[in-house]
Design an enzyme around this catalytic site. Sequence first.
Site, PDB file in Angstrom:
ATOM      1  CD  GLU A 161      77.632  63.854  39.018  1.00 25.61           C
ATOM      2  OE1 GLU A 161      77.893  63.751  37.806  1.00 25.61           O
ATOM      3  OE2 GLU A 161      76.491  64.096  39.465  1.00 25.61           O
ATOM      4  CG  ASP A 209      90.536  48.147  34.190  1.00 26.09           C
ATOM      5  OD1 ASP A 209      91.365  47.223  34.305  1.00 26.09           O
ATOM      6  OD2 ASP A 209      89.528  48.078  33.468  1.00 26.09           O
ATOM      7  NE  ARG A 249      92.187  39.857  36.339  1.00 22.54           N
ATOM      8  CZ  ARG A 249      92.512  41.102  36.035  1.00 22.54           C
ATOM      9  NH1 ARG A 249      93.775  41.478  36.138  1.00 22.54           N
ATOM     10  NH2 ARG A 249      91.592  41.962  35.650  1.00 22.54           N
ATOM     11  NE  ARG A 264      97.178  40.213  33.052  1.00 27.52           N
ATOM     12  CZ  ARG A 264      96.307  41.135  32.606  1.00 27.52           C
ATOM     13  NH1 ARG A 264      96.282  41.485  31.340  1.00 27.52           N
ATOM     14  NH2 ARG A 264      95.447  41.686  33.439  1.00 27.52           N
ATOM     15  CG  LEU A 300      93.182  59.532  52.770  1.00 24.50           C
ATOM     16  CD1 LEU A 300      92.070  60.217  51.977  1.00 24.50           C
ATOM     17  CD2 LEU A 300      94.363  59.229  51.845  1.00 24.50           C
ATOM     18  CG  HIS A 347      99.169  43.729  38.369  1.00 21.78           C
ATOM     19  ND1 HIS A 347      97.978  44.355  38.131  1.00 21.78           N
ATOM     20  CD2 HIS A 347      99.056  42.488  37.811  1.00 21.78           C
ATOM     21  CE1 HIS A 347      97.163  43.537  37.471  1.00 21.78           C
ATOM     22  NE2 HIS A 347      97.800  42.401  37.264  1.00 21.78           N
ATOM     23  NE  ARG A 407      86.818  49.959  34.574  1.00 28.66           N
ATOM     24  CZ  ARG A 407      86.280  48.768  34.787  1.00 28.66           C
ATOM     25  NH1 ARG A 407      85.049  48.676  35.247  1.00 28.66           N
ATOM     26  NH2 ARG A 407      86.964  47.656  34.558  1.00 28.66           N
ATOM     27  CD1 TRP A 439      88.375  35.706  44.269  1.00 26.49           C
ATOM     28  CD2 TRP A 439      90.460  34.981  44.682  1.00 26.49           C
ATOM     29  NE1 TRP A 439      88.749  36.185  45.503  1.00 26.49           N
ATOM     30  CE2 TRP A 439      90.020  35.751  45.779  1.00 26.49           C
ATOM     31  CE3 TRP A 439      91.736  34.413  44.721  1.00 26.49           C
ATOM     32  CZ2 TRP A 439      90.811  35.983  46.905  1.00 26.49           C
ATOM     33  CZ3 TRP A 439      92.528  34.633  45.839  1.00 26.49           C
ATOM     34  CH2 TRP A 439      92.067  35.407  46.914  1.00 26.49           C
ATOM     35  NE  ARG A 451      93.148  47.217  29.169  1.00 29.54           N
ATOM     36  CZ  ARG A 451      92.069  47.906  29.511  1.00 29.54           C
ATOM     37  NH1 ARG A 451      91.459  48.682  28.609  1.00 29.54           N
ATOM     38  NH2 ARG A 451      91.592  47.827  30.736  1.00 29.54           N
ATOM     39  CD1 TRP A 452     101.253  52.022  31.394  1.00 34.55           C
ATOM     40  CD2 TRP A 452     102.541  50.346  32.161  1.00 34.55           C
ATOM     41  NE1 TRP A 452     102.480  52.548  31.715  1.00 34.55           N
ATOM     42  CE2 TRP A 452     103.285  51.544  32.189  1.00 34.55           C
ATOM     43  CE3 TRP A 452     103.148  49.170  32.605  1.00 34.55           C
ATOM     44  CZ2 TRP A 452     104.605  51.601  32.641  1.00 34.55           C
ATOM     45  CZ3 TRP A 452     104.460  49.212  33.040  1.00 34.55           C
ATOM     46  CH2 TRP A 452     105.183  50.413  33.066  1.00 34.55           C
ATOM     47  CG  LEU A 496      79.637  50.897  38.539  1.00 35.63           C
ATOM     48  CD1 LEU A 496      78.320  50.814  39.308  1.00 35.63           C
ATOM     49  CD2 LEU A 496      80.693  51.577  39.403  1.00 35.63           C
TER      50      LEU A 496
HETATM   51  C1  IPE Z   1      87.903  45.808  37.883  1.00 34.45           C
HETATM   52  O1  IPE Z   1      88.757  45.607  36.811  1.00 34.45           O
HETATM   53  C2  IPE Z   1      88.563  45.345  39.141  1.00 34.45           C
HETATM   54  C3  IPE Z   1      89.724  46.115  39.572  1.00 34.45           C
HETATM   55  C4  IPE Z   1      90.198  47.208  39.025  1.00 34.45           C
HETATM   56  C5  IPE Z   1      90.367  45.614  40.755  1.00 34.45           C
HETATM   57  P1  IPE Z   1      88.661  44.314  35.892  1.00 34.45           P
HETATM   58  O2  IPE Z   1      89.728  44.473  34.871  1.00 34.45           O
HETATM   59  O3  IPE Z   1      88.683  43.091  36.727  1.00 34.45           O
HETATM   60  O4  IPE Z   1      87.218  44.472  35.253  1.00 34.45           O
HETATM   61  P2  IPE Z   1      86.569  43.792  33.957  1.00 34.45           P
HETATM   62  O5  IPE Z   1      86.753  42.303  34.091  1.00 34.45           O
HETATM   63  O6  IPE Z   1      87.296  44.340  32.775  1.00 34.45           O
HETATM   64  O7  IPE Z   1      85.151  44.224  33.966  1.00 34.45           O
HETATM   65  C1  IPE Z   2      93.549  46.362  36.989  1.00 32.16           C
HETATM   66  O1  IPE Z   2      94.306  46.131  35.852  1.00 32.16           O
HETATM   67  C2  IPE Z   2      94.110  45.674  38.200  1.00 32.16           C
HETATM   68  C3  IPE Z   2      93.344  44.510  38.669  1.00 32.16           C
HETATM   69  C4  IPE Z   2      92.191  44.119  38.205  1.00 32.16           C
HETATM   70  C5  IPE Z   2      93.929  43.729  39.735  1.00 32.16           C
HETATM   71  P1  IPE Z   2      94.029  44.893  34.901  1.00 32.16           P
HETATM   72  O2  IPE Z   2      94.921  43.790  35.307  1.00 32.16           O
HETATM   73  O3  IPE Z   2      92.596  44.571  34.840  1.00 32.16           O
HETATM   74  O4  IPE Z   2      94.509  45.482  33.501  1.00 32.16           O
HETATM   75  P2  IPE Z   2      93.875  45.206  32.081  1.00 32.16           P
HETATM   76  O5  IPE Z   2      92.427  45.544  32.167  1.00 32.16           O
HETATM   77  O6  IPE Z   2      94.115  43.749  31.778  1.00 32.16           O
HETATM   78  O7  IPE Z   2      94.632  46.121  31.167  1.00 32.16           O
HETATM   79 MG    MG Z   3      91.067  45.234  33.661  1.00 31.81          MG
END
Ligand code: IPE
Ligand code: IPE
Ligand code: MG
Length: 235
Positions: free
Chosen positions: A202, A15, A66, A28, A126, A32, A183, A64, A19-20, A190
């Site tokens: 853990e 995750d 997004r 965005r 792996l 990715h 995470r 989805w 934001r990065w 989660l």
């Molecule tokens: C969880 O991250 C899903 C993935 C990392 C693929 P999200 O960014 O979608 O989670 P929420 O919406 O902040 O809970």
């Molecule tokens: C996790 O990064 C990747 C996916 C959920 C696909 P995010 O896209 O959720 O990044 P933030 O949470 O907006 O920073």
């Molecule tokens: Mg996120």
Amino acid sequence: MSENSNPSHIAIIMDGNGRWAKKQGLPRLSGHKAGMESLKKIVRYCGDNNIENLTVYAFSTENWKRSEEEVSGIFKILVIYLDREIKELHRRGVRLRILGDYSIIPAPAREAVENAIELTKDNKGLSFNIALNYGGRDDILRAAKSIAEDVKEGKLDASDLSEELISSRLYTGDIPDPELIIRTSGELRLSNFLLWQSAYSEFYFTDELWPDFTEDSLKAAINEYKTRKRNFGGR
Ligand code: IPE
Ligand code: IPE
Ligand code: MG
């Protein structure tokens, strides 16, 4: 003193890509793309360091929601990742699996995934599992439906139901439950990842954003895991 040996199954909620990118003033999707570079390093590291199973959360059943642009961009980046990496991973003995219903993802991504699964299916190194269109509730629901069908057809009796049977019908099948779930990005939830499988995992949370996560970050997580005292309800 270490309490635990190395985890045999590490799962990562990758995750913080968005934001990065925002921090750098980038779109965005650049986040990715940078996340894909982190993934490349972490998978190779696990492959080279005798980790048996690595599961990464790449796309949830909720993602989805997004924008169409972001969703299609994420799947394009997945295709680029597999195109660039799968031969090298195959050479290293990595077996790719997908957790989640990938029949409904865009066709180029579906084909790339199917080819990668087929290419690496006999590998013994792996087990690299990508959770794609994955949801923990969906996972349990599908297992429940498949068991219900078997009961209806007389292949199973209701009294045959057990925790082991349910586990075996989940996308993770014969993959052991993750001892360690990581995470990134400081979120403490989660988000519908591995609900059943995480019963005694853990958890390790770090503020690092996924594109900033390195081999050293993973080593720090593993070292912290090794110091945890696991009780499993006992004492
Ligand atoms: C969880 O991250 C899903 C993935 C990392 C693929 P999200 O960014 O979608 O989670 P929420 O919406 O902040 O809970
Ligand atoms: C996790 O990064 C990747 C996916 C959920 C696909 P995010 O896209 O959720 O990044 P933030 O949470 O907006 O920073
Ligand atoms: Mg996120």
